[in-house]
Motif scaffolding. Structure first.
Motif, PDB file in Angstrom:
ATOM      1  N   THR A 182       0.818  -1.213   0.000  1.00 19.26           N
ATOM      2  CA  THR A 182       0.000   0.000   0.000  1.00 19.26           C
ATOM      3  C   THR A 182       0.854   1.266   0.000  1.00 19.26           C
ATOM      4  O   THR A 182       0.691   2.152  -0.846  1.00 19.26           O
ATOM      5  N   ALA A 183       1.771   1.367   0.945  1.00 19.83           N
ATOM      6  CA  ALA A 183       2.585   2.577   1.070  1.00 19.83           C
ATOM      7  C   ALA A 183       3.456   2.789  -0.164  1.00 19.83           C
ATOM      8  O   ALA A 183       3.660   3.933  -0.610  1.00 19.83           O
ATOM      9  N   LEU A 184       3.966   1.692  -0.738  1.00 13.82           N
ATOM     10  CA  LEU A 184       4.829   1.799  -1.915  1.00 13.82           C
ATOM     11  C   LEU A 184       4.069   2.355  -3.114  1.00 13.82           C
ATOM     12  O   LEU A 184       4.579   3.220  -3.842  1.00 13.82           O
ATOM     13  N   VAL A 185       2.857   1.870  -3.321  1.00 12.37           N
ATOM     14  CA  VAL A 185       2.064   2.329  -4.462  1.00 12.37           C
ATOM     15  C   VAL A 185       1.567   3.748  -4.231  1.00 12.37           C
ATOM     16  O   VAL A 185       1.553   4.572  -5.149  1.00 12.37           O
ATOM     17  N   ARG A 186       1.180   4.063  -3.015  1.00 14.52           N
ATOM     18  CA  ARG A 186       0.725   5.433  -2.707  1.00 14.52           C
ATOM     19  C   ARG A 186       1.847   6.447  -2.896  1.00 14.52           C
ATOM     20  O   ARG A 186       1.605   7.591  -3.267  1.00 14.52           O
ATOM     21  N   ALA A 187       3.064   6.012  -2.654  1.00 14.21           N
ATOM     22  CA  ALA A 187       4.201   6.922  -2.774  1.00 14.21           C
ATOM     23  C   ALA A 187       4.501   7.291  -4.222  1.00 14.21           C
ATOM     24  O   ALA A 187       5.178   8.286  -4.490  1.00 14.21           O
ATOM     25  N   LYS A 188       3.989   6.526  -5.163  1.00  9.43           N
ATOM     26  CA  LYS A 188       4.219   6.793  -6.593  1.00  9.43           C
ATOM     27  C   LYS A 188       3.200   7.830  -7.080  1.00  9.43           C
ATOM     28  O   LYS A 188       2.342   7.563  -7.928  1.00  9.43           O
ATOM     29  N   THR A 189       3.317   9.027  -6.541  1.00  5.03           N
ATOM     30  CA  THR A 189       2.309  10.064  -6.797  1.00  5.03           C
ATOM     31  C   THR A 189       2.322  10.568  -8.240  1.00  5.03           C
ATOM     32  O   THR A 189       1.313  11.074  -8.727  1.00  5.03           O
ATOM     33  N   ASN A 190       3.438  10.423  -8.939  1.00  5.90           N
ATOM     34  CA  ASN A 190       3.523  10.905 -10.320  1.00  5.90           C
ATOM     35  C   ASN A 190       3.307   9.793 -11.348  1.00  5.90           C
ATOM     36  O   ASN A 190       3.479  10.018 -12.544  1.00  5.90           O
ATOM     37  N   THR A 191       2.945   8.623 -10.869  1.00  9.00           N
ATOM     38  CA  THR A 191       2.715   7.490 -11.752  1.00  9.00           C
ATOM     39  C   THR A 191       1.214   7.247 -11.882  1.00  9.00           C
ATOM     40  O   THR A 191       0.528   7.098 -10.869  1.00  9.00           O
ATOM     41  N   PRO A 192       0.676   7.230 -13.098  1.00  8.39           N
ATOM     42  CA  PRO A 192      -0.771   7.005 -13.260  1.00  8.39           C
ATOM     43  C   PRO A 192      -1.190   5.651 -12.692  1.00  8.39           C
ATOM     44  O   PRO A 192      -0.530   4.637 -12.929  1.00  8.39           O
ATOM     45  N   ARG A 193      -2.270   5.662 -11.943  1.00 13.63           N
ATOM     46  CA  ARG A 193      -2.836   4.432 -11.399  1.00 13.63           C
ATOM     47  C   ARG A 193      -4.190   4.194 -12.063  1.00 13.63           C
ATOM     48  O   ARG A 193      -5.076   5.056 -12.014  1.00 13.63           O
ATOM     49  N   ILE A 194      -4.337   3.026 -12.655  1.00 10.26           N
ATOM     50  CA  ILE A 194      -5.554   2.693 -13.388  1.00 10.26           C
ATOM     51  C   ILE A 194      -6.263   1.554 -12.666  1.00 10.26           C
ATOM     52  O   ILE A 194      -5.699   0.473 -12.483  1.00 10.26           O
ATOM     53  N   LEU A 195      -7.494   1.794 -12.257  1.00 14.29           N
ATOM     54  CA  LEU A 195      -8.281   0.792 -11.554  1.00 14.29           C
ATOM     55  C   LEU A 195      -9.166   0.020 -12.531  1.00 14.29           C
ATOM     56  O   LEU A 195      -9.894   0.614 -13.333  1.00 14.29           O
ATOM     57  N   ILE A 196      -9.086  -1.301 -12.481  1.00 12.05           N
ATOM     58  CA  ILE A 196     -10.001  -2.189 -13.214  1.00 12.05           C
ATOM     59  C   ILE A 196     -10.586  -3.135 -12.176  1.00 12.05           C
ATOM     60  O   ILE A 196      -9.910  -4.044 -11.693  1.00 12.05           O
ATOM     61  N   ASP A 197     -11.841  -2.919 -11.828  1.00  4.38           N
ATOM     62  CA  ASP A 197     -12.380  -3.618 -10.666  1.00  4.38           C
ATOM     63  C   ASP A 197     -13.894  -3.754 -10.750  1.00  4.38           C
ATOM     64  O   ASP A 197     -14.557  -3.008 -11.473  1.00  4.38           O
ATOM     65  N   HIS A 198     -14.434  -4.697  -9.976  1.00  2.00           N
ATOM     66  CA  HIS A 198     -15.881  -4.906  -9.977  1.00  2.00           C
ATOM     67  C   HIS A 198     -16.465  -4.930  -8.571  1.00  2.00           C
ATOM     68  O   HIS A 198     -17.596  -5.377  -8.376  1.00  2.00           O
ATOM     69  N   HIS A 199     -15.709  -4.454  -7.578  1.00  2.00           N
ATOM     70  CA  HIS A 199     -16.224  -4.388  -6.217  1.00  2.00           C
ATOM     71  C   HIS A 199     -17.001  -3.085  -5.994  1.00  2.00           C
ATOM     72  O   HIS A 199     -16.795  -2.095  -6.694  1.00  2.00           O
ATOM     73  N   LEU A 200     -17.847  -3.122  -4.982  1.00  2.00           N
ATOM     74  CA  LEU A 200     -18.637  -1.944  -4.648  1.00  2.00           C
ATOM     75  C   LEU A 200     -17.754  -0.847  -4.048  1.00  2.00           C
ATOM     76  O   LEU A 200     -16.708  -1.121  -3.464  1.00  2.00           O
ATOM     77  N   ASN A 201     -18.189   0.387  -4.200  1.00  3.43           N
ATOM     78  CA  ASN A 201     -17.606   1.551  -3.518  1.00  3.43           C
ATOM     79  C   ASN A 201     -16.099   1.714  -3.707  1.00  3.43           C
ATOM     80  O   ASN A 201     -15.327   1.718  -2.738  1.00  3.43           O
ATOM     81  N   PRO A 202     -15.634   1.865  -4.937  1.00  4.29           N
ATOM     82  CA  PRO A 202     -14.197   2.108  -5.150  1.00  4.29           C
ATOM     83  C   PRO A 202     -13.768   3.439  -4.556  1.00  4.29           C
ATOM     84  O   PRO A 202     -14.553   4.397  -4.519  1.00  4.29           O
ATOM     85  N   ASN A 203     -12.539   3.500  -4.081  1.00  3.56           N
ATOM     86  CA  ASN A 203     -11.990   4.747  -3.545  1.00  3.56           C
ATOM     87  C   ASN A 203     -11.511   5.597  -4.726  1.00  3.56           C
ATOM     88  O   ASN A 203     -10.382   5.447  -5.194  1.00  3.56           O
ATOM     89  N   LEU A 204     -12.352   6.469  -5.192  1.00  2.00           N
ATOM     90  CA  LEU A 204     -12.080   7.215  -6.425  1.00  2.00           C
ATOM     91  C   LEU A 204     -10.882   8.155  -6.296  1.00  2.00           C
ATOM     92  O   LEU A 204     -10.243   8.484  -7.297  1.00  2.00           O
TER      93      LEU A 204
END
Length: 278
Positions: free
Chosen positions: A42-64
């Motif tokens: 979690t912390a490693l991915v959050r730290a990549k603030t300048n790297t685009p993060r693309i969500l592909i998911d089917h769960h309810l209530n994604p953290n937009l």
């Protein structure tokens, strides 16, 4: 699966995984709706603030707020089906037999072999399309379901015969497994996968649960039939979430306290459990 040897599992190879994350130009976040679902990464991915993060998911209530691009459709059977739709939209020719094999495997495993989360006809069209691409369906299913170790079958039998508790008045069945029992049954990782599904195969049982004592927490998996929404139980009571008929959660108190809590909340849902038509 093809290319499976290229997968880097963080817990097994943390240094390689960290290097990949550090070097990533784009990060695809597949089959989870929030970065706090990926544990130590979690912390490693959050730290990549300048790297685009693309969500592909089917769960309810994604953290937009955590993703730059969000492709989220809770009515889709699986993240694999959604990935197939994304690839088909952008470049259907890119889906070769190897990719089709992986996508088909993802759909089959995430839907319990097309037994739940399959209300939309799109999943059957996707399976048909992938099959038409020349995948070996018989081989895939054989590799998925005909390779269980002896320990898994014996643990399943023990869980169902010895440990399953049925509360007919609440249309609920659940199994509790301790660390000592897992060791006694020569548990291997993955041996409890799917055991909870048996609970809801009984006539008139609507809600099934398995509660497993892990070394760092208590793991709960929920299954249901009909309109009974187990994601609410996971979210509201057990630090989890998921889908209407298949969800999971965690507890950080003792196994005994967790079981008592689970039993105590069941009467809250009595009216809904009794009303479900199956």
């Amino acid at each position: 699966m093809p290319e499976a040897d290229q997968i880097i599992i963080y817990k097994k190879k943390p240094d390689e995984a960290k290097a990949c994350i550090a070097e990533a130009e784009v990060i695809f976040c597949v089959d989870y709706n929030s970065l706090d679902r990926i544990g130590d990464m979690t912390a490693l991915v959050r730290a990549k603030t300048n790297t685009p993060r693309i969500l592909i998911d089917h769960h309810l209530n994604p953290n937009l707020d955590e993703f730059d691009v969000v492709i989220s459709t809770p009515n889709t059977s699986s993240a694999a089906e959604l990935t197939y739709e994304v690839l088909k939209t952008f470049d259907e020719q890119a889906i070769d037999t190897d990719i089709a094999t992986a996508l088909y495997t993802g759909i089959i495993t995430d839907t319990g072999a097309l037994s739940y989360a399959c209300d939309n006809t799109s999943v059957y069209r996707a399976v048909a399309d992938l099959t038409d691409m020349g995948i070996n369906v018989q081989q895939i299913r054989g590799n998925l379901y005909n390779v269980y170790p002896e320990s898994r079958l014996r643990l399943t039998g023990y869980g169902l015969y010895v440990k399953m508790k049925v509360i007919k008045s609440l249309r609920t069945a659940y199994i509790v497994l301790t660390q000592d029992e897992l060791r006694l049954m020569h548990y291997q990782k993955g041996d409890t996968e799917g055991m909870v599904n048996y609970c809801t195969t009984m006539k008139n049982i609507v809600f099934g649960c398995i509660i497993i004592e892990q070394t760092d927490r208590i793991q709960l998996s929920f299954r249901s039939r009909g309109d009974f929404d187990v994601s609410r139980i996971a979210t509201q009571h057990f630090v989890g979430g998921g889908h209407k008929n298949a969800s999971g959660g965690s507890s950080y108190v003792s196994l005994e306290q967790t079981v008592k809590k689970f039993e105590s909340i069941l009467p809250m849902y009595r009216k809904e459990l009794l009303a479900v038509m199956v």
